[in-house]
Design an enzyme around this catalytic site. Structure first.
Site, PDB file in Angstrom:
ATOM      1  N   LYS A 174       3.544  -2.872  -7.308  1.00 56.88           N
ATOM      2  CA  LYS A 174       4.965  -2.796  -7.638  1.00 56.88           C
ATOM      3  C   LYS A 174       5.841  -3.239  -6.475  1.00 56.88           C
ATOM      4  O   LYS A 174       6.804  -3.954  -6.642  1.00 56.88           O
ATOM      5  CB  LYS A 174       5.337  -1.371  -8.039  1.00 56.88           C
ATOM      6  CG  LYS A 174       6.796  -1.288  -8.461  1.00 56.88           C
ATOM      7  CD  LYS A 174       7.021  -0.246  -9.477  1.00 56.88           C
ATOM      8  CE  LYS A 174       8.379  -0.371 -10.128  1.00 56.88           C
ATOM      9  NZ  LYS A 174       8.484  -1.524 -11.025  1.00 56.88           N
ATOM     10  N   GLU A 207      11.161 -14.021 -18.977  1.00 50.69           N
ATOM     11  CA  GLU A 207      10.754 -12.637 -18.712  1.00 50.69           C
ATOM     12  C   GLU A 207       9.717 -12.164 -19.743  1.00 50.69           C
ATOM     13  O   GLU A 207       8.759 -11.469 -19.396  1.00 50.69           O
ATOM     14  CB  GLU A 207      12.002 -11.730 -18.704  1.00 50.69           C
ATOM     15  CG  GLU A 207      11.758 -10.228 -18.810  1.00 50.69           C
ATOM     16  CD  GLU A 207      10.937  -9.615 -17.675  1.00 50.69           C
ATOM     17  OE1 GLU A 207      10.642 -10.302 -16.684  1.00 50.69           O
ATOM     18  OE2 GLU A 207      10.545  -8.445 -17.831  1.00 50.69           O
ATOM     19  N   GLU A 214       1.347 -10.682 -17.099  1.00 48.34           N
ATOM     20  CA  GLU A 214       0.918  -9.714 -16.090  1.00 48.34           C
ATOM     21  C   GLU A 214       0.211  -8.518 -16.711  1.00 48.34           C
ATOM     22  O   GLU A 214      -0.644  -7.909 -16.087  1.00 48.34           O
ATOM     23  CB  GLU A 214       2.060  -9.285 -15.166  1.00 48.34           C
ATOM     24  CG  GLU A 214       3.204  -8.559 -15.807  1.00 48.34           C
ATOM     25  CD  GLU A 214       4.292  -8.137 -14.804  1.00 48.34           C
ATOM     26  OE1 GLU A 214       4.027  -8.092 -13.598  1.00 48.34           O
ATOM     27  OE2 GLU A 214       5.411  -7.843 -15.253  1.00 48.34           O
ATOM     28  N   CYS A 259       0.867  -1.168   0.000  1.00 46.05           N
ATOM     29  CA  CYS A 259       0.000   0.000   0.000  1.00 46.05           C
ATOM     30  C   CYS A 259       0.908   1.223   0.000  1.00 46.05           C
ATOM     31  O   CYS A 259       2.103   1.125   0.238  1.00 46.05           O
ATOM     32  CB  CYS A 259      -0.862   0.025   1.252  1.00 46.05           C
ATOM     33  SG  CYS A 259      -1.860  -1.453   1.449  1.00 46.05           S
ATOM     34  N   ASN A 300       0.535   0.074   5.946  1.00 44.82           N
ATOM     35  CA  ASN A 300       1.020  -0.752   4.846  1.00 44.82           C
ATOM     36  C   ASN A 300       1.640  -1.997   5.464  1.00 44.82           C
ATOM     37  O   ASN A 300       2.587  -1.882   6.233  1.00 44.82           O
ATOM     38  CB  ASN A 300       2.067   0.041   4.050  1.00 44.82           C
ATOM     39  CG  ASN A 300       2.840  -0.826   3.087  1.00 44.82           C
ATOM     40  OD1 ASN A 300       2.356  -1.878   2.656  1.00 44.82           O
ATOM     41  ND2 ASN A 300       4.049  -0.412   2.757  1.00 44.82           N
ATOM     42  N   GLY A 301       1.099  -3.176   5.140  1.00 47.69           N
ATOM     43  CA  GLY A 301       1.664  -4.405   5.688  1.00 47.69           C
ATOM     44  C   GLY A 301       0.582  -5.286   6.274  1.00 47.69           C
ATOM     45  O   GLY A 301      -0.599  -5.128   5.948  1.00 47.69           O
ATOM     46  N   LYS A 345       6.008 -10.915 -18.570  1.00 48.09           N
ATOM     47  CA  LYS A 345       5.496  -9.563 -18.862  1.00 48.09           C
ATOM     48  C   LYS A 345       4.161  -9.638 -19.593  1.00 48.09           C
ATOM     49  O   LYS A 345       3.234  -8.896 -19.300  1.00 48.09           O
ATOM     50  CB  LYS A 345       6.522  -8.876 -19.736  1.00 48.09           C
ATOM     51  CG  LYS A 345       6.965  -7.498 -19.504  1.00 48.09           C
ATOM     52  CD  LYS A 345       6.848  -6.939 -18.158  1.00 48.09           C
ATOM     53  CE  LYS A 345       8.143  -6.405 -17.625  1.00 48.09           C
ATOM     54  NZ  LYS A 345       8.579  -7.022 -16.387  1.00 48.09           N
ATOM     55  N   ARG A 360       1.644   1.318  -6.031  1.00 50.73           N
ATOM     56  CA  ARG A 360       1.824   0.375  -4.914  1.00 50.73           C
ATOM     57  C   ARG A 360       0.556  -0.382  -4.568  1.00 50.73           C
ATOM     58  O   ARG A 360       0.584  -1.349  -3.807  1.00 50.73           O
ATOM     59  CB  ARG A 360       2.289   1.137  -3.675  1.00 50.73           C
ATOM     60  CG  ARG A 360       3.628   1.790  -3.850  1.00 50.73           C
ATOM     61  CD  ARG A 360       3.971   2.617  -2.645  1.00 50.73           C
ATOM     62  NE  ARG A 360       4.235   1.807  -1.485  1.00 50.73           N
ATOM     63  CZ  ARG A 360       5.435   1.392  -1.111  1.00 50.73           C
ATOM     64  NH1 ARG A 360       6.479   1.728  -1.816  1.00 50.73           N
ATOM     65  NH2 ARG A 360       5.597   0.664  -0.034  1.00 50.73           N
ATOM     66  N   HIS A 379       9.774 -32.378 -24.239  1.00 47.98           N
ATOM     67  CA  HIS A 379       9.403 -33.109 -23.028  1.00 47.98           C
ATOM     68  C   HIS A 379       8.019 -32.713 -22.512  1.00 47.98           C
ATOM     69  O   HIS A 379       7.688 -33.010 -21.365  1.00 47.98           O
ATOM     70  CB  HIS A 379      10.460 -32.882 -21.941  1.00 47.98           C
ATOM     71  CG  HIS A 379      11.825 -33.316 -22.365  1.00 47.98           C
ATOM     72  ND1 HIS A 379      12.115 -34.630 -22.679  1.00 47.98           N
ATOM     73  CD2 HIS A 379      12.961 -32.620 -22.578  1.00 47.98           C
ATOM     74  CE1 HIS A 379      13.394 -34.718 -23.049  1.00 47.98           C
ATOM     75  NE2 HIS A 379      13.923 -33.502 -23.003  1.00 47.98           N
ATOM     76  N   TRP A 417      -3.605  -1.912  -1.390  1.00 49.60           N
ATOM     77  CA  TRP A 417      -3.554  -3.202  -2.078  1.00 49.60           C
ATOM     78  C   TRP A 417      -4.053  -4.203  -1.053  1.00 49.60           C
ATOM     79  O   TRP A 417      -3.407  -4.426  -0.027  1.00 49.60           O
ATOM     80  CB  TRP A 417      -2.128  -3.513  -2.502  1.00 49.60           C
ATOM     81  CG  TRP A 417      -1.995  -4.730  -3.365  1.00 49.60           C
ATOM     82  CD1 TRP A 417      -2.210  -4.808  -4.704  1.00 49.60           C
ATOM     83  CD2 TRP A 417      -1.583  -6.035  -2.942  1.00 49.60           C
ATOM     84  NE1 TRP A 417      -1.969  -6.091  -5.140  1.00 49.60           N
ATOM     85  CE2 TRP A 417      -1.589  -6.866  -4.089  1.00 49.60           C
ATOM     86  CE3 TRP A 417      -1.233  -6.598  -1.716  1.00 49.60           C
ATOM     87  CZ2 TRP A 417      -1.249  -8.206  -4.033  1.00 49.60           C
ATOM     88  CZ3 TRP A 417      -0.890  -7.942  -1.669  1.00 49.60           C
ATOM     89  CH2 TRP A 417      -0.899  -8.724  -2.825  1.00 49.60           C
TER      90      TRP A 417
HETATM   91  C1  G6P Z   1       6.449  -7.215  -7.962  1.00 49.63           C
HETATM   92  C2  G6P Z   1       6.421  -6.423  -9.248  1.00 49.63           C
HETATM   93  C3  G6P Z   1       7.420  -7.002 -10.252  1.00 49.63           C
HETATM   94  C4  G6P Z   1       8.797  -7.083  -9.621  1.00 49.63           C
HETATM   95  C5  G6P Z   1       8.781  -7.862  -8.305  1.00 49.63           C
HETATM   96  C6  G6P Z   1      10.081  -7.749  -7.550  1.00 49.63           C
HETATM   97  O1  G6P Z   1       5.889  -8.470  -8.166  1.00 49.63           O
HETATM   98  O2  G6P Z   1       5.129  -6.428  -9.798  1.00 49.63           O
HETATM   99  O3  G6P Z   1       7.479  -6.148 -11.375  1.00 49.63           O
HETATM  100  O4  G6P Z   1       9.664  -7.698 -10.530  1.00 49.63           O
HETATM  101  O5  G6P Z   1       7.770  -7.335  -7.451  1.00 49.63           O
HETATM  102  O6  G6P Z   1      10.268  -6.416  -7.142  1.00 49.63           O
HETATM  103  P1  G6P Z   1      11.657  -5.799  -6.715  1.00 49.63           P
HETATM  104  O7  G6P Z   1      11.338  -4.408  -6.278  1.00 49.63           O
HETATM  105  O8  G6P Z   1      12.159  -6.657  -5.587  1.00 49.63           O
HETATM  106  O9  G6P Z   1      12.554  -5.851  -7.903  1.00 49.63           O
END
Ligand code: G6P
Length: 615
Positions: free
Chosen positions: A610, A488, A495, A2, A100-101, A492, A27, A511, A74
C-alpha cells in the site's frame, strides 16, 4: 513499504507486536519477524510469507519479554525468505534492527565489515546496519550514541529501529530522508513505535511523527528526540489522532476493501461537511490552505501529480480544473516528472495527490517542484504524513484509515475534493456564475445518497463478475470525465485479479485497440448521458460489430442503451463533472468480486504494497 512496530513497557510484548503487525501487513507481506529482549537475552522469531506463519512459529517456540520490535517485509534487497526476514542481528545476537526502505550504499559499508570478520547471514541491505552498531556498542556507548554514529553513514531512504541487550528496555528509532514514516505512541508506563497510525490506535491516540533526520529514544517511562545531524536534543509536539480503532477494523466485512467501498457514503459526507460557507456560498478549505485570493487569481499553470490510483485522480483533476477554472493543467506521473527536467514557470502550483502521504516517487517529485520554485499543495489522507509537511498548502481527504492495498474510498474523496477545489478556483477567478456554482455544490451534497444507491447494485455487479471472472483480458472504455475512470477500472482489475486489463479513451480504439476485440473480450464501457454520450454509443457499436461482449455503465433511465449492450449496470444521473465518483463504484466492486471469485487475496495482492516508500 515494510511495516515496523516496537513496544517497551510492563506487558508481554509479543502479542502486542503481532497485533501491530497485523494492522501493518498491508505494507508488505513477504515475511515477518519479532525480536524480544529480556533478562540479558535477545530472542528472534521470523517466518517467510504472511504473518500467520510467524504466529505459528511463535506458537511452536514461544518468547516473552517486555520490550520488542517487529517487522513485516516487502522485499527489495534479497528474495522473500526466513533468512532475509527482519529483525536482523549482529554476530553476537546482542542487537536487532528492523528497517523500512533501501540503504543505497550498503555494499560499500559492508566490505570493510566483512574484512574485519563480521559474519553476514542475509542478502539484505539492512543487515549492514546492525554490524555497524555492533562495532560502536563494543566501545560501551549507549544505544542512541551508537546510532548517532551509524545513521549518518547510511545513504538512501529509511526508517529504522534498534533494540539491544547492551542497553535494555529501550528502543531507538530513526527516520532518514522522506521515505518511511516513524510514529511514536504514548501509553501509561509504556510506549510504542510504528510505521503508521493504525498499528497504534488500539493503545493510544497520542502520537508524535518523526521528521526526516530525527531519532526517538523510547523507554517505558519517557521519550526523547534527537537530531541526527548533530545529536542535539529537540522538542516534538504530541498530536491527538481522531481516528479510532473501530474504524481501522474490518467490521464484519470479508475484506477491508469491501468495507472501505461501503464506507463511501459516509466519508464523502465527511469530505463535504464544512466546505461551503453558508453566507457567501463559496467553497472554503480549512486553515491548511493558505493560498490567498490574489494568488489564486494570478495562477498561470497547475501540474497534478499522483501514483497509481492517485494518478488517475490527478487526470480527473486536470479535466475538472480546466473546465471550471480555465487554468492550463497537466497531470503527470511523479516518477517521470522528477527526472525529466520539468519546467516550472512563475505562479505555478504543483498539486500532489496521495492517500498515504509517504509515496517515495510523489515526495521526490514534490521536492523537485519545490526546488524549481513551484508552490506545493497536497491532497492527502494521512495526517502528519511527509507530504503534509512538505507542502505549502494541505487539503485533507477525510477518508479515514484505508487499509486495503487497493485504494477505493481515498480515490472517491480525491475526486470530490478536486471537484470542490475546481469550484473554489473558479469562484475566485470569476469563471463560474454564483448560480452555476450553487447548482454544482447542491449536486455534490446529494452525492452520498447517490453513492448509496449505486452500492445497492452490488448483487448485479457480483453476478457479472462471476459470469466473466475467467476472462483472460478485459477492456475498459471511457471518454471525457470518465476516461480516467476507465483507466482506474482497468488498474483495479489488474492488481486484484491478475488478469490483463486495459483502459483507454474510447476515441483511441480505432488507432490500435480494435485489433484486440473478439468474442472472448469483455468490454466495460462507461456510457453516461453526458457530452460524449453519442460518441460513446458509436464506440460501443464498433465493439459489437467485432463480436466483443459489452457491459455498459449507464444512467438509470437510459432505456435505449440495453439494445446496444450485453449487460447494463445502472447508476443514478448526476452532472458530468461529478459522475466519475459514481461510475467508478461498480468498477471497484467488479474488480473486487472477480478477484474474490478467483480466490485471490483481495486486501493483499501479490507483489504489491500500500505504502510504496521506495523508488
Ligand atoms: C501503491 C498502492 C496504490 C496507490 C499508490 C499511491 O501503489 O498499491 O493503491 O494508489 O501506491 O499511493 P498513495 O498513498 O500515494 O496514494
Amino acid at each position: 513499504m515494510c511495516g515496523i512496530v516496537g513496544y517497551v513497557g510492563s506487558r508481554d510484548a509479543t502479542p502486542l507486536l503481532v497485533n501491530g503487525l497485523r494492522r501493518l501487513e498491508y505494507r508488505g507481506y513477504d515475511s515477518a519477524g519479532v525480536a524480544i529482549q529480556e533478562n540479558g537475552h535477545l530472542e528472534v522469531r521470523r517466518a517467510e510469507g504472511k504473518l500467520d506463519n510467524l504466529v505459528q512459529a511463535i506458537a511452536q517456540k514461544p518468547l516473552t519479554g517486555r520490550s520488542g520490535i517487529g517487522h513485516t517485509r516487502w522485499a527489495t534487497h534479497g528474495r522473500p525468505s526466513e533468512q532475509n526476514a527482519h529483525p536482523h542481528v549482529d554476530c553476537g545476537a546482542v542487537t536487532a534492527v528492523i528497517h523500512n526502505g533501501i540503504i543505497e550504499n550498503f555494499a560499500e559499508l559492508k566490505a570493510p565489515l566483512v574484512s574485519d570478520g563480521h559474519r553476514f547471514s542475509s542478502e539484505t541491505d539492512t543487515e549492514v546496519v546492525v554490524h555497524l552498531l555492533e562495532e560502536e556498542l563494543k566501545r560501551g556507548r549507549p544505544l542512541e550514541e551508537a546510532a548517532l554514529r551509524v545513521l549518518p553513514q547510511l545513504e538512501g531512504a529509511a526508517a529504522l529501529a534498534f533494540l539491544s541487550v547492551k542497553d535494555p528496555g529501550k528502543i531507538v528509532a530513526a527516520r532518514i530522508s522522506n521515505a518511511g514514516g516513524v510514529i511514536v505512541g504514548y501509553g501509561e508506563g509504556e510506549n510504542f513505535i510504528a510505521s503508521d497510525i493504525p498499528a497504534l490506535l488500539e493503545h493510544t491516540r497520542r502520537m508524535t511523527f518523526l521528521d526526516p533526520g530525527e531519532m526517538a529514544v523510547v523507554t517505558a517511562t519517557g521519550v526523547s528526540f534527537r537530531r541526527l545531524e548533530d545529536g542535539a536534543q529537540i522538542e516534538k509536539a504530541v498530536q491527538q489522532i481522531q481516528w479510532d480503532a473501530v474504524s481501522a477494523a474490518k467490521a464484519g466485512y470479508k475484506h477491508f476493501m469491501l468495507k472501505e467501498i461501503h464506507e463511501q457514503p459516509r466519508v464523502v459526507s465527511d469530505t463535504l461537511i464544512g466546505r461551503v460557507e453558508r453566507t457567501s456560498g463559496r467553497v472554503v478549505f480549512d486553515d491548511d490552505l493558505k493560498l490567498t485570493d490574489a494568488q489564486v487569481r494570478s495562477l498561470q499553470r497547475i501540474t497534478l501529480l499522483g501514483c497509481g490510483t492517485a494518478g488517475y485522480a490527478a487526470l480527473a483533476g486536470k479535466y475538472l480544473i480546466e473546465r471550471l477554472a480555465k487554468i492550463p493543467c497537466d497531470a503527470e506521473i511523479p516518477s517521470e516528472y522528477r527526472y525529466r527536467d520539468p519546467v516550472v514557470t512563475g505562479d505555478h502550483l504543483v498539486v500532489s495527490l496521495t492517500q498515504s502521504g509517504e509515496t517515495a516517487d510523489t515526495l521526490g517529485a514534490m521536492e523537485e517542484a519545490k526546488k524549481r520554485g513551484a508552490r506545493l499543495l497536497t491532497f492527502v489522507n494521512v495526517m502528519g504524513s511527509q507530504a503534509s509537511r512538505l507542502a505549502d498548502d494541505v487539503i485533507y481527504l477525510h477518508a479515514g484509515p484505508e487499509i486495503s492495498v487497493a485504494s477505493t474510498k481515498a480515490y472517491t474523496t480525491m475526486l470530490v475534493d478536486l471537484y470542490l477545489f475546481a469550484i473554489y478556483l473558479a469562484q475566485r477567478r470569476g469563471t463560474v456564475s454564483a448560480e452555476e456554482a450553487g447548482q454544482l455544490l447542491a449536486e455534490a451534497f446529494h452525492l452520498p445518497t447517490l453513492i448509496d444507491a449505486v452500492l445497492g447494485e452490488e448483487p448485479k455487479v457480483k453476478a457479472l463478475a462471476y459470469r466473466y471472472h475467467q476472462a483472460r483480458d478485459f477492456l475498459f472504455l471511457g471518454r471525457g470525465m470518465n476516461y480516467p475512470t476507465a483507466l482506474e477500472g482497468a488498474h483495479k482489475l489488474k492488481e486484484l485479479s491478475y488478469s490483463h486489463a486495459e483502459g483507454t479513451a474510447a476515441g483511441e480504439m480505432k488507432h490500435g485497440i480494435n485489433a484486440l476485440i473478439d468474442e472472448t473480450l469483455p468490454v466495460i464501457a462507461i456510457a453516461l448521458r453526458d457530452s460524449t454520450y453519442k460518441k460513446m454509443r458509436s464506440n460501443i457499436q464498433e465493439v459489437r460489430a467485432r463480436a466483443g461482449v459489452v457491459i455498459a455503465v449507464a444512467d438509470d433511465d437510459d432505456e435505449e442503451i440495453a439494445e446496444h449492450a450485453d449487460a447494463v449496470i445502472r447508476v443514478p444521473h448526476t452532472n458530468e463533472l461529478l459522475s466519475p465518483a459514481l461510475a467508478v463504484l461498480p468498477l471497484h466492486l467488479f474488480a473486487y468480486h472477480v478477484a474474490d471469485r478467483r480466490g485471490n487475496d483481495v486486501d493483499q495482492p501479490r507483489n504489491l504494497a500500500k505504502s510504496v516508500t521506495v523508488e
